[in-house]
Design an enzyme around this catalytic site. Structure first.
Site, PDB file in Angstrom:
ATOM      1  N   HIS A 261      57.438  46.740  41.649  1.00 47.99           N
ATOM      2  CA  HIS A 261      56.381  45.936  40.787  1.00 47.99           C
ATOM      3  C   HIS A 261      55.119  46.945  40.481  1.00 47.99           C
ATOM      4  CE1 HIS A 261      52.880  43.803  40.043  1.00 47.99           C
ATOM      5  NE2 HIS A 261      53.556  42.640  40.002  1.00 47.99           N
TER       6      HIS A 261
ATOM      7  N   HIS B 251      21.348  25.491  42.483  1.00 50.49           N
ATOM      8  CA  HIS B 251      21.378  25.254  41.092  1.00 50.49           C
ATOM      9  C   HIS B 251      20.260  26.233  40.519  1.00 50.49           C
ATOM     10  CE1 HIS B 251      24.154  22.241  41.588  1.00 50.49           C
ATOM     11  NE2 HIS B 251      24.454  21.808  40.269  1.00 50.49           N
TER      12      HIS B 251
ATOM     13  N   HIS C 136      53.362  50.152  36.486  1.00 56.42           N
ATOM     14  CA  HIS C 136      54.195  48.940  37.153  1.00 56.42           C
ATOM     15  C   HIS C 136      55.601  49.025  35.972  1.00 56.42           C
ATOM     16  CE1 HIS C 136      49.918  48.398  38.065  1.00 56.42           C
ATOM     17  NE2 HIS C 136      50.485  47.399  39.084  1.00 56.42           N
TER      18      HIS C 136
ATOM     19  N   GLU D 128      33.843  26.634  33.359  1.00 52.85           N
ATOM     20  CA  GLU D 128      33.329  27.769  33.008  1.00 52.85           C
ATOM     21  C   GLU D 128      33.923  28.919  32.525  1.00 52.85           C
ATOM     22  OE1 GLU D 128      30.220  24.821  34.818  1.00 52.85           O
ATOM     23  OE2 GLU D 128      32.158  26.070  35.612  1.00 52.85           O
TER      24      GLU D 128
END
Length: 675
Positions: free
Chosen positions: A262, A473, A28, A411
């Protein structure tokens, strides 16, 4: 520094970046060419480090977020003397120290492994928290700055919300972030995917923001000066840059601002590599060159940096002589020494949930481990990291003396923060949440394993016994996923992670001891929500046998008819089933607690044979997917687990329905052995 030399140095970085990608036929170049001006000014004039001692504890840190811009970093570091031209020419090749995305290498000035966008600058936030915590403990003389570089992709990644929110909330005035805003990404211009006002977004989070021309060296310096004097909030420099700065066609026309540059070599993107190198002042036949005047400038700049580092080291020496006890702690922290803990003195409640037993250990740590930083994703009272919190206080914008960081419901951010703390050094990061949410954390966990960082994960509510919360859960496949990291080797040939699921309170104490003693890789503690009966004869001393990954809990005399193996709460269920099998079927049984298969498989063959005799039938029980335990039951054994999502109901009802009772084990073994 003259304007001519500054431009020459930045063009040198551009030339080397383009050459690396061109020779490798992969990489890149565009972004690297655009970010070169900021990199040169930062590394030559502002970033404080010792070129003769790049792992110096009090250096400024630079965390790269867009790892695809590695050519820019390698080229910049080559100017400082960390890489040779031959090493740059071997970009992306086997055995080269210049891989496609940078991998942590302190000796060469690379602070973090980067690649997955968004994580690099979030690691920088973690490092900034660690720096403030340690400066409050040892004094502002030890202060240093954390710099980070982010691109459009990192800004777009969802993790940037968590990093930006928390850095602003904590007022991290030691954090400076450069946003390379070139309006181009891999497949599109950014306007096709985003119309947000980035400056206002960060200002709303409590950042100071300054937008500049990212190629104007005077503006770059002005922004960095302003950042240096902003001590109450993190500082974002939005540098408007040009993708493929300096790229031209064969005819000499500009080929800047092109999406194609890019992610592919200039020649493949439609530009002329030869003409671009000439445009940058180089020789296309010898593009791997540091211009003589640039080399001379950097030689002097590096000498000055080394001298300033020596001044600071002398200041530290005086401080150490005046504060010998603190000095001892400083070196102990940064040498990653294992804390001296009397684990035998930790009193556990009988028949407790392992999350509660973990909380008991953490409460002990709060009084004996001064450099532990514990985090929780808004679950401290459920994952029981509050055992630690109750004996310290949270880190706040105005007080970094506490040892607990409330990260909020984020998280992945928390996992990347922990990585940044570990990379900074001097602290022991711990982060807690429900095990099912390890799914959110997995990208950061994988990076911890790759970088070999001793982060500690507290993952509670480890099975369907979460009960009424239902299948969203209740982890089923998560243990299998995480235990794959015990099978995956890191670059030093070791298990990339230590995964521990303790079977009772004393095993939980030992699991924490193992986690603290493991300074080479991350450690996961997988802990129960519900109470677990203590194993027969359970003591701390007996539980120390878990350090081999698996051990014999019960063994009948004579020739064994059956080996029963499990971990966590299933071991007590096996004990219950074994008792029924002895009484009603007369079977002679060996029950094994296998806290870590990965660790067990590292033991000598004779020990493995003792624990799991080769020719004896084996019965395994796990609350997760059967594959979790199949490596221990072997081809001639049977692994019983859960092969479906859970349901919402009290956990004891689920035990009955799913077959996780002593009676269910009895029936399954009878069927297996046809008795």
């Amino acid at each position: 520094m003259s304007t001519d030399i500054a431009k020459k140095a930045a063009d040198n970085i551009r030339m080397l970046s383009a050459a690396m990608v061109e020779k490798a036929k992969s990489g890149h170049p565009g972004g690297a060419m655009g970010g070169a001006d900021f990199m040169h000014i930062l590394f030559s004039e502002y970033l404080e480090f010792d070129p003769t001692d790049r792992s110096w504890a009090l250096r400024d840190r630079f965390f790269l977020d867009p790892g695809h811009m590695s050519p820019m970093l390698y080229a910049q570091l080559a100017l400082t003397g960390a890489f040779t031209m031959e090493e740059l020419a071997n970009f992306r090749q086997w055995g080269s120290p210049t891989p496609g995305h940078p991998e942590v290498d302190l000796a060469r000035g690379i602070e973090n492994t980067s690649g997955p966008l968004g994580q690099g600058h979030t690691m920088a936030v973690g490092a900034a928290i660690a720096e403030r915590f340690l400066a409050q403990k040892f004094g502002e003389w030890s202060a240093h700055t954390i710099y980070t570089f982010i691109s459009d992709g990192g800004i777009q990644e969802e993790i940037s919300q968590g990093a930006g929110r928390l850095a602003g909330h904590l007022g991290l005035g030691n954090l400076v972030m450069f946003y390379d805003s070139n309006d181009i990404q891999l497949s599109t211009e950014t306007k096709l995917v985003s119309t947000e006002d980035t400056a206002k977004k960060y200002e709303s989070w409590g950042w100071a923001v300054k937008t500049i021309d990212g190629h104007d060296h005077a503006q770059i310096r002005e922004a960095l000066e302003e950042a240096k004097h902003t001590t109450d909030k993190p500082f974002l420099i939005i540098g408007k840059t040009i993708m493929g700065k300096g790229a031209v066609t064969e005819e000499g026309a500009s080929y800047e601002r092109q999406v194609s540059t890019h992610g592919q070599p200039l020649s493949a993107a439609g530009a002329s590599f030869r003409k671009t190198i000439e445009n940058l002042g180089g020789d296309p036949e010898q593009p791997f060159t540091i211009f003589p005047e640039v080399a001379a400038y950097y030689k002097e700049a590096m000498s000055e940096k080394a001298s300033r580092a020596q001044v600071k080291k002398a200041e530290q020496k005086k401080w150490e002589e005046a504060n010998p006890q603190l000095a001892q702690k400083f070196h102990k922290f940064f040498n990653n020494e294992v804390p001296d803990i009397n684990y035998a003195a930790i009193e556990q409640k009988a028949n407790a949930a392992s999350r509660a037993s973990s909380g008991t250990v953490l409460a002990h740590f709060a009084e004996h481990v001064e450099n532990m930083l514990v985090m929780s994703a808004d679950l401290s009272n459920s994952d029981k990291t509050d055992g630690f919190l109750k004996k310290t206080h949270p880190v706040t914008k105005d007080d970094f003396s506490g040892q607990f960081v409330h990260t909020g419901v984020s998280e992945l951010t928390m996992g990347a923060l922990a990585n940044g703390m570990a990379l900074h050094g001097g602290v022991i990061p711990v982060c807690g949440t429900f095990f099912v949410f390890s799914d959110y954390m997995k990208p950061a966990v994988r990076m911890a394993a790759l970088m070999q960082l001793p982060v500690k994960y507290v993952w509670t509510h480890d099975a369907f016994r979460v009960g009424e919360d239902g299948p969203t859960h209740q982890p089923v496949e998560q243990e299998a996923q995480i235990r794959l990291l015990e099978k995956l080797k890191n670059h030093t040939g070791e298990n990339s992670m230590l995964v521990l699921r303790p079977a009772d309170a004393n095993e939980t104490t030992v699991a924490w001891q193992m986690a603290m003693e493991n300074t080479k890789t991350p450690t996961a503690l997988i802990l129960s929500r519900q109470n677990i009966p203590d194993l027969p004869g359970s003591t701390y001393q007996n539980a120390l046998r878990a350090k081999k990954g698996a051990y014999i809990v019960q063994k009948d005399e004579g020739n064994i008819d059956l080996v029963m193996v499990g971990n966590g709460s299933e071991v007590s269920t096996l004990i219950e089933g074994a008792e029924m099998l002895r009484k009603e079927k007369g079977l002679k049984i060996q029950v094994v607690s296998a806290i870590s298969e990965g660790l067990f498989r590292n033991q000598p063959n004779d020990y493995q044979e003792e624990v799991l005799p080769k020719d004896t039938p084996r019965f395994g029980l796990t609350a997760g997917l059967p594959v979790t335990i199949e490596g221990l039951t072997g081809p001639n054994g049977i692994a019983i687990g859960l092969d479906h999502f859970g349901y919402s109901a009290p956990y004891k009802v689920l035990d009955e329905k799913f077959g996780f009772t002593g009676k269910a084990v009895f029936d399954a073994v009878c069927k297996f052995m046809k008795r």
